[in-house]
Motif scaffolding. Structure first.
Motif, PDB file in Angstrom:
ATOM      1  N   SER A 200     -27.859  24.754 -12.447  1.00 47.52           N
ATOM      2  CA  SER A 200     -28.869  25.760 -12.773  1.00 47.52           C
ATOM      3  C   SER A 200     -29.859  25.904 -11.622  1.00 47.52           C
ATOM      4  N   PRO A 201     -29.610  26.836 -10.715  1.00 43.44           N
ATOM      5  CA  PRO A 201     -30.551  27.051  -9.608  1.00 43.44           C
ATOM      6  C   PRO A 201     -31.952  27.396 -10.094  1.00 43.44           C
ATOM      7  N   ALA A 202     -32.047  28.220 -11.148  1.00 48.06           N
ATOM      8  CA  ALA A 202     -33.362  28.625 -11.648  1.00 48.06           C
ATOM      9  C   ALA A 202     -34.163  27.427 -12.133  1.00 48.06           C
ATOM     10  N   ALA A 203     -33.479  26.444 -12.736  1.00 43.89           N
ATOM     11  CA  ALA A 203     -34.181  25.273 -13.255  1.00 43.89           C
ATOM     12  C   ALA A 203     -34.692  24.390 -12.122  1.00 43.89           C
ATOM     13  N   LEU A 204     -33.841  24.104 -11.134  1.00 46.59           N
ATOM     14  CA  LEU A 204     -34.252  23.207 -10.057  1.00 46.59           C
ATOM     15  C   LEU A 204     -35.375  23.817  -9.219  1.00 46.59           C
ATOM     16  N   VAL A 205     -35.194  25.044  -8.772  1.00 45.45           N
ATOM     17  CA  VAL A 205     -36.247  25.698  -7.977  1.00 45.45           C
ATOM     18  C   VAL A 205     -37.467  25.965  -8.845  1.00 45.45           C
ATOM     19  N   GLY A 206     -37.226  26.307 -10.112  1.00 46.12           N
ATOM     20  CA  GLY A 206     -38.330  26.579 -11.020  1.00 46.12           C
ATOM     21  C   GLY A 206     -39.228  25.375 -11.226  1.00 46.12           C
ATOM     22  N   ILE A 267     -39.788  34.349 -15.823  1.00 40.70           N
ATOM     23  CA  ILE A 267     -40.360  35.462 -15.054  1.00 40.70           C
ATOM     24  C   ILE A 267     -41.691  35.883 -15.658  1.00 40.70           C
ATOM     25  N   GLY A 268     -41.728  35.971 -16.988  1.00 37.14           N
ATOM     26  CA  GLY A 268     -42.986  36.322 -17.657  1.00 37.14           C
ATOM     27  C   GLY A 268     -44.079  35.312 -17.386  1.00 37.14           C
ATOM     28  N   ILE A 269     -43.710  34.019 -17.403  1.00 34.03           N
ATOM     29  CA  ILE A 269     -44.684  32.967 -17.097  1.00 34.03           C
ATOM     30  C   ILE A 269     -45.202  33.112 -15.667  1.00 34.03           C
ATOM     31  N   GLY A 270     -44.282  33.350 -14.720  1.00 37.03           N
ATOM     32  CA  GLY A 270     -44.694  33.489 -13.333  1.00 37.03           C
ATOM     33  C   GLY A 270     -45.619  34.678 -13.107  1.00 37.03           C
ATOM     34  N   VAL A 271     -45.253  35.823 -13.658  1.00 35.40           N
ATOM     35  CA  VAL A 271     -46.043  37.041 -13.454  1.00 35.40           C
ATOM     36  C   VAL A 271     -47.408  36.922 -14.134  1.00 35.40           C
ATOM     37  N   SER A 272     -47.428  36.473 -15.387  1.00 35.57           N
ATOM     38  CA  SER A 272     -48.704  36.399 -16.111  1.00 35.57           C
ATOM     39  C   SER A 272     -49.633  35.360 -15.492  1.00 35.57           C
ATOM     40  N   GLY A 305     -44.135  26.356 -18.277  1.00 32.76           N
ATOM     41  CA  GLY A 305     -43.090  26.658 -17.298  1.00 32.76           C
ATOM     42  C   GLY A 305     -42.085  25.543 -17.113  1.00 32.76           C
ATOM     43  N   TYR A 306     -42.570  24.307 -17.004  1.00 30.39           N
ATOM     44  CA  TYR A 306     -41.655  23.184 -16.789  1.00 30.39           C
ATOM     45  C   TYR A 306     -40.700  23.017 -17.969  1.00 30.39           C
ATOM     46  N   ALA A 362     -49.464  32.416  -5.497  1.00 25.26           N
ATOM     47  CA  ALA A 362     -48.335  32.502  -4.566  1.00 25.26           C
ATOM     48  C   ALA A 362     -47.128  31.736  -5.097  1.00 25.26           C
ATOM     49  N   ALA A 363     -47.356  30.540  -5.642  1.00 30.01           N
ATOM     50  CA  ALA A 363     -46.249  29.744  -6.181  1.00 30.01           C
ATOM     51  C   ALA A 363     -45.601  30.436  -7.372  1.00 30.01           C
ATOM     52  N   GLU A 364     -46.412  31.028  -8.235  1.00 22.40           N
ATOM     53  CA  GLU A 364     -45.875  31.673  -9.439  1.00 22.40           C
ATOM     54  C   GLU A 364     -45.147  32.976  -9.104  1.00 22.40           C
ATOM     55  N   ILE A 365     -45.620  33.689  -8.094  1.00 24.09           N
ATOM     56  CA  ILE A 365     -44.902  34.901  -7.656  1.00 24.09           C
ATOM     57  C   ILE A 365     -43.544  34.515  -7.067  1.00 24.09           C
ATOM     58  N   ALA A 366     -43.530  33.425  -6.287  1.00 20.33           N
ATOM     59  CA  ALA A 366     -42.252  32.938  -5.751  1.00 20.33           C
ATOM     60  C   ALA A 366     -41.303  32.535  -6.876  1.00 20.33           C
ATOM     61  N   LEU A 367     -41.839  31.916  -7.922  1.00 15.61           N
ATOM     62  CA  LEU A 367     -41.027  31.549  -9.079  1.00 15.61           C
ATOM     63  C   LEU A 367     -40.420  32.785  -9.738  1.00 15.61           C
ATOM     64  N   ALA A 368     -41.262  33.768 -10.013  1.00 15.80           N
ATOM     65  CA  ALA A 368     -40.776  34.980 -10.674  1.00 15.80           C
ATOM     66  C   ALA A 368     -39.737  35.688  -9.811  1.00 15.80           C
ATOM     67  N   GLY A 369     -39.974  35.743  -8.490  1.00 17.70           N
ATOM     68  CA  GLY A 369     -39.039  36.431  -7.610  1.00 17.70           C
ATOM     69  C   GLY A 369     -37.688  35.734  -7.546  1.00 17.70           C
ATOM     70  N   PHE A 370     -37.684  34.409  -7.448  1.00 21.45           N
ATOM     71  CA  PHE A 370     -36.416  33.685  -7.372  1.00 21.45           C
ATOM     72  C   PHE A 370     -35.625  33.820  -8.672  1.00 21.45           C
TER      73      PHE A 370
END
Length: 473
Positions: A200-206, A267-272, A305-306, A362-370
């Protein structure tokens, strides 16, 4: 359930006392460091050092526990953490405090491992979710109480450091005096980031990016409060408000993630979170109630998020990989948490207090984008293919919890501490006694065995022979 809670009451009392002292230190140290004229960068290094110690603990503490046993390792680590706390007012310089926080992080990682393996073994599959949820509520509840307790103390004095040390010291007593047997040795797992990423790439990077954001929020929120004009009491309540907001939203957001693609929730968590962080950074609210309200809001948005990222990883992992998955993602979170406070402190030096929230955004935008990019790379699972969200199995505290651990019949397991150096007793469940001893390799006798009933089979000469069967427990 009542019997289970009674058997772990001493353990839960110990948790409450230790995390009270830990929560007090978490808020006290950045405020006391600022009073001692530490720079923002120095405070950031001290804050990151705690998470560095915690990562080291996740890697090395299992070996300490296997060598000394749960109770002795627990007593040693808690005693060391208490001693570390009392050294803060004695050695007031950034280097010393960084070393002390590394020790504290290491000890707390070992504490979580012991406690959670113990709770997992005492609970049954029917009540495990309830037991672990009570544990999580006690953990974060008393951490918040520890944070706000600073409002009754003078942070320039020796008193709050002494209280934190005493609270941690007292945490040894309930476990040291318990009459319950300690759990079986914990399992050693490997940190295999490549495997985690493939699963799960989203989980590890997330979890890495959530660690960057949340690690900075947890450790530098009191400093932010003091730099925008709050007194020590208000800064403590401000930091606690972030944790409180997260406690309110964990379960509702987790249940929503059961119904839709968890990546959409990330994504919602990152953006909000990014939006709220930017509002705080640009508005720079100086009114306490407005600032505290925004702190609760960013806690609501950021803290789940975690748990959502770990739940997403569990959806794709095999059940036998759950413990390795949760341990690996906790390490990823810890690495992110080392980066977060250090980076935020640099930004706070250049842009003022708002630099903390610029970094979080910045970290949360990177999360949402990935995670958005991952939506186009892998098809979502159907809701019925996912595991139900369980916060107790996805909280960012320890590394031995598993959503569905194997139930072990304690009556058929021989405690490792009873094994002779090179001999393994053969246990007869019918007779309830040791009936025979055999020699086995050194590397096997330390792990414990579940012994199956003997069976009669033909040997190679055609004669009937008794065969002793053994299964790993």
């Amino acid at each position: 359930m009542a019997q289970t809670l009674a058997s772990i009451s001493a353990l839960l009392l110990s948790v409450a006392m230790l995390v009270f002292g830990h929560g007090l230190q978490t808020t006290l140290l950045p405020l006391a460091a600022a009073k001692a004229s530490f720079t923002n960068l120095e405070i950031g290094v001290v804050s990151s050092s705690y998470f560095f110690g915690m990562v080291l603990g996740c890697l090395a503490a299992p070996h300490v526990i296997m060598r000394a046993g749960h109770i002795r390792a627990y007593a040693a680590m808690v005693s060391l953490m208490s001693a570390a706390a009392i050294f803060h007012p004695i050695l007031v310089d950034p280097f010393s405090w960084s070393l002390i926080r590394i020790i504290s992080g290491f000890c707390l990682a070992a504490f979580y491992m012991v406690v959670e393996s113990w709770l997992n073994e005492r609970a049954t599959n029917e009540n495990r979710g309830t037991v672990m949820s009570i544990y999580i509520v006690i953990l974060f509840g008393f951490m918040m109480i520890g944070q706000i307790s600073i409002s009754t103390m003078d942070i320039t004095s020796f008193v709050p450091f002494a209280i934190a040390s005493v609270a941690v010291s007292l945490a040894v007593m309930p476990v040291a005096l318990t009459t319950t047997t300690q759990p079986a040795p914990i399992a050693l797992v490997q940190f295999r980031p490549v495997k985690l990423y493939r699963n799960s790439p989203a989980a590890l990077v997330g979890t890495l990016l959530v660690g960057v954001a949340n690690g900075a929020l947890w450790t530098l929120a009191p400093l932010y409060g003091s730099q925008i004009g709050f007194n020590s009491d208000q800064s403590a309540f401000y930091a606690a408000a972030i944790i409180g907001g997260g406690m309110l939203s964990q379960w509702p957001i987790g249940r929503v993630s059961d119904l839709i693609d968890r990546r959409l929730v990330l994504i919602g968590i990152g953006v909000s979170t990014a939006l709220v962080a930017l509002v705080i950074a640009f508005l720079s609210p100086t009114g306490f109630y407005v600032a505290a309200g925004l702190a609760v809001l960013i806690g609501i948005c950021s803290q789940p998020g975690y748990a959502i990222a770990v739940a997403h990883a569990f959806d794709y992992a095999d059940p036998e990989d759950f413990v390795e998955t949760s341990s690996g993602l906790l390490l990823s979170f810890g690495i992110g948490s080392i980066i977060g406070p250090f980076t935020a402190s640099i930004l706070m030096n250049h842009t003022g207090p708002g630099g903390l929230y610029f970094m979080v955004a910045a970290a949360e935008i990177a999360l949402a984008g990935f995670v958005l990019a991952r939506l186009f790379a892998r098809q979502a699972l159907d809701p019925e293919e996912k595991y139900d969200f369980e916060y107790a199995a996805t909280a960012q505290v320890g590394s031995v919890m598993s959503p569905e651990p194997l139930d072990v019949d304690a009556d058929n397991v021989i405690p490792p501490e009873e094994f002779p150096a090179y001999e393994d007793p053969i246990y007869d469940p019918e007779a309830q006694e040791i009936t025979e001893e055999v020699i086995i390799p050194e590397d096997e006798h330390r792990h414990g065995h579940r012994l199956a009933a003997d069976t009669t089979e033909e040997n190679e000469n055609g004669e009937q022979a008794t065969v002793e069967k053994r299964e790993d427990s």
